[in-house]
Scaffold this motif. Structure first.
Motif, PDB file in Angstrom:
ATOM      1  N   VAL A  65       1.032  -0.878  -0.041  1.00  0.00           N
ATOM      2  CA  VAL A  65       0.127  -0.124   0.179  1.00  0.00           C
ATOM      3  C   VAL A  65       1.146   0.954  -0.151  1.00  0.00           C
ATOM      4  N   THR A  66       0.747   2.601  -1.039  1.00  0.00           N
ATOM      5  CA  THR A  66       1.412   3.857  -1.227  1.00  0.00           C
ATOM      6  C   THR A  66       0.805   4.495  -0.932  1.00  0.00           C
ATOM      7  N   SER A  67       1.793   5.566  -0.484  1.00  0.00           N
ATOM      8  CA  SER A  67       1.597   6.982   0.432  1.00  0.00           C
ATOM      9  C   SER A  67       1.909   7.518  -0.522  1.00  0.00           C
ATOM     10  N   VAL A  68       1.566   8.964  -1.392  1.00  0.00           N
ATOM     11  CA  VAL A  68       2.712  10.139  -1.721  1.00  0.00           C
ATOM     12  C   VAL A  68       2.123  11.365  -1.131  1.00  0.00           C
ATOM     13  N   ARG A  69       3.495  11.947  -1.291  1.00  0.00           N
ATOM     14  CA  ARG A  69       3.431  13.161  -0.580  1.00  0.00           C
ATOM     15  C   ARG A  69       4.221  14.317  -0.808  1.00  0.00           C
ATOM     16  N   ALA A  70       4.154  15.699  -0.890  1.00  0.00           N
ATOM     17  CA  ALA A  70       4.431  16.566  -1.823  1.00  0.00           C
ATOM     18  C   ALA A  70       5.369  17.071  -0.886  1.00  0.00           C
ATOM     19  N   LEU A  71       7.114  17.270  -0.932  1.00  0.00           N
ATOM     20  CA  LEU A  71       7.933  17.676  -0.178  1.00  0.00           C
ATOM     21  C   LEU A  71       8.495  19.592  -0.842  1.00  0.00           C
ATOM     22  N   PRO A  72       9.317  19.686   0.108  1.00  0.00           N
ATOM     23  CA  PRO A  72       9.175  21.206  -0.409  1.00  0.00           C
ATOM     24  C   PRO A  72      10.485  21.032  -1.544  1.00  0.00           C
ATOM     25  N   ASP A  73      10.229  21.788  -2.732  1.00  0.00           N
ATOM     26  CA  ASP A  73      11.635  22.261  -3.590  1.00  0.00           C
ATOM     27  C   ASP A  73      10.829  21.000  -5.039  1.00  0.00           C
ATOM     28  N   ASN A  74       9.615  20.805  -5.495  1.00  0.00           N
ATOM     29  CA  ASN A  74       9.079  19.928  -5.699  1.00  0.00           C
ATOM     30  C   ASN A  74       9.470  18.892  -5.742  1.00  0.00           C
ATOM     31  N   ALA A  75       9.826  18.187  -4.476  1.00  0.00           N
ATOM     32  CA  ALA A  75       9.708  17.483  -4.683  1.00  0.00           C
ATOM     33  C   ALA A  75       9.008  16.041  -4.289  1.00  0.00           C
ATOM     34  N   HIS A  76       9.196  14.707  -3.646  1.00  0.00           N
ATOM     35  CA  HIS A  76       7.937  14.006  -3.446  1.00  0.00           C
ATOM     36  C   HIS A  76       8.283  12.632  -2.541  1.00  0.00           C
ATOM     37  N   GLU A  77       7.579  12.324  -1.386  1.00  0.00           N
ATOM     38  CA  GLU A  77       8.184  11.339  -0.500  1.00  0.00           C
ATOM     39  C   GLU A  77       7.021  10.191  -1.338  1.00  0.00           C
ATOM     40  N   ILE A  78       7.446   8.794  -1.112  1.00  0.00           N
ATOM     41  CA  ILE A  78       6.338   7.827  -1.264  1.00  0.00           C
ATOM     42  C   ILE A  78       7.050   6.641  -0.151  1.00  0.00           C
ATOM     43  N   THR A  79       5.615   6.437   0.520  1.00  0.00           N
ATOM     44  CA  THR A  79       5.656   5.933   1.360  1.00  0.00           C
ATOM     45  C   THR A  79       5.005   3.926   1.356  1.00  0.00           C
ATOM     46  N   VAL A  80       6.286   2.939   1.385  1.00  0.00           N
ATOM     47  CA  VAL A  80       5.278   1.753   1.164  1.00  0.00           C
ATOM     48  C   VAL A  80       4.992   0.836   2.526  1.00  0.00           C
ATOM     49  N   ARG A  81       4.085   0.697   2.651  1.00  0.00           N
ATOM     50  CA  ARG A  81       3.428  -0.010   3.643  1.00  0.00           C
ATOM     51  C   ARG A  81       3.197  -1.491   3.540  1.00  0.00           C
ATOM     52  N   ALA A  82       3.341  -2.883   4.513  1.00  0.00           N
ATOM     53  CA  ALA A  82       2.994  -3.907   3.705  1.00  0.00           C
ATOM     54  C   ALA A  82       2.387  -4.596   4.840  1.00  0.00           C
ATOM     55  N   PRO A  83       1.380  -4.389   4.713  1.00  0.00           N
ATOM     56  CA  PRO A  83       0.366  -4.557   6.206  1.00  0.00           C
ATOM     57  C   PRO A  83       0.686  -6.120   6.819  1.00  0.00           C
ATOM     58  N   ILE A  84       1.640  -7.530   6.494  1.00  0.00           N
ATOM     59  CA  ILE A  84       1.321  -8.497   6.025  1.00  0.00           C
ATOM     60  C   ILE A  84       2.763  -9.449   7.253  1.00  0.00           C
ATOM     61  N   ALA A  85       2.337  -9.913   8.609  1.00  0.00           N
ATOM     62  CA  ALA A  85       3.502 -10.322   9.395  1.00  0.00           C
ATOM     63  C   ALA A  85       5.194  -9.854   8.422  1.00  0.00           C
ATOM     64  N   LYS A  86       5.119 -11.382   7.715  1.00  0.00           N
ATOM     65  CA  LYS A  86       6.513 -11.425   7.395  1.00  0.00           C
ATOM     66  C   LYS A  86       6.891  -9.673   6.943  1.00  0.00           C
ATOM     67  N   LEU A  87       6.677  -8.407   6.597  1.00  0.00           N
ATOM     68  CA  LEU A  87       7.174  -7.322   6.044  1.00  0.00           C
ATOM     69  C   LEU A  87       7.069  -6.284   6.882  1.00  0.00           C
ATOM     70  N   SER A  88       6.187  -6.722   7.729  1.00  0.00           N
ATOM     71  CA  SER A  88       5.655  -6.035   9.293  1.00  0.00           C
ATOM     72  C   SER A  88       5.816  -4.401   9.326  1.00  0.00           C
ATOM     73  N   GLY A  89       5.342  -3.526   8.735  1.00  0.00           N
ATOM     74  CA  GLY A  89       5.318  -2.123   8.939  1.00  0.00           C
ATOM     75  C   GLY A  89       6.002  -1.202   7.448  1.00  0.00           C
ATOM     76  N   PHE A  90       6.538  -0.369   7.035  1.00  0.00           N
ATOM     77  CA  PHE A  90       7.283   0.362   6.123  1.00  0.00           C
ATOM     78  C   PHE A  90       7.743  -0.752   5.653  1.00  0.00           C
ATOM     79  N   PHE A  91       7.910  -0.908   4.326  1.00  0.00           N
ATOM     80  CA  PHE A  91       9.102  -1.970   4.065  1.00  0.00           C
ATOM     81  C   PHE A  91       9.631  -0.843   3.158  1.00  0.00           C
ATOM     82  N   MET A  92       8.902   0.548   2.624  1.00  0.00           N
ATOM     83  CA  MET A  92      10.182   1.687   1.985  1.00  0.00           C
ATOM     84  C   MET A  92       9.768   2.691   2.162  1.00  0.00           C
ATOM     85  N   LEU A  93      11.042   3.521   2.014  1.00  0.00           N
ATOM     86  CA  LEU A  93      10.108   4.535   1.790  1.00  0.00           C
ATOM     87  C   LEU A  93      11.678   5.215   0.623  1.00  0.00           C
TER      88      LEU A  93
END
Length: 129
Positions: A65-93
């Motif tokens: 499950v991804t979420s995208v948000r705008a950052l300063p200076d035209n940058a963007h951040e994507i957080t990637v969650r994996a809501p299953i036990a093996k990959l618990s929490g955020f998988f990547m930023l």
């Protein structure tokens, strides 16, 4: 702050006597502090590239499950969650920032995943973006 967050899951595992079977639930701050950092390039500007990468990740694996948000200076951040036990929490930023040609893409992955598997997966999701 980060050290307290890093220590809490480990202490919980030790207290429960389940160190061998315990899975760390990663937060974005933890990924920045101890995740494996990988750099890529994208062809599109940051806003378009971030949307493209997030969509590709969700389409590639239905557990993400991804979420995208705008950052300063035209940058963007994507957080990637994996809501299953093996990959618990955020998988990547992922941070996508302007570059001379397209965007610079910096990815922090959970350190438990092999370099080859993680890098190949991310490279495939950025291709075409």
């Amino acid at each position: 702050h980060v050290m307290r967050r890093l220590a809490a899951p480990a202490l919980a595992c030790l207290a429960a006597g389940m160190l061998a079977g315990c899975v760390t639930t990663y937060t974005p701050d933890m990924l920045l502090a101890e995740g494996r950092r990988v750099e890529f390039q994208a062809k599109q500007d940051p806003a378009v590239a971030a949307g493209c990468i997030a969509r590709n990740i969700e389409n590639a694996r239905d557990v993400f499950v991804t979420s995208v948000r705008a950052l300063p200076d035209n940058a963007h951040e994507i957080t990637v969650r994996a809501p299953i036990a093996k990959l618990s929490g955020f998988f990547m930023l992922i941070q996508v920032a302007p570059a001379k040609a397209g965007s610079a893409v910096v990815v922090w992955l959970q350190p438990r995943f092999s370099k080859e598997a993680g890098d190949d997966f991310i490279a495939a999701q950025i291709a075409g973006c």
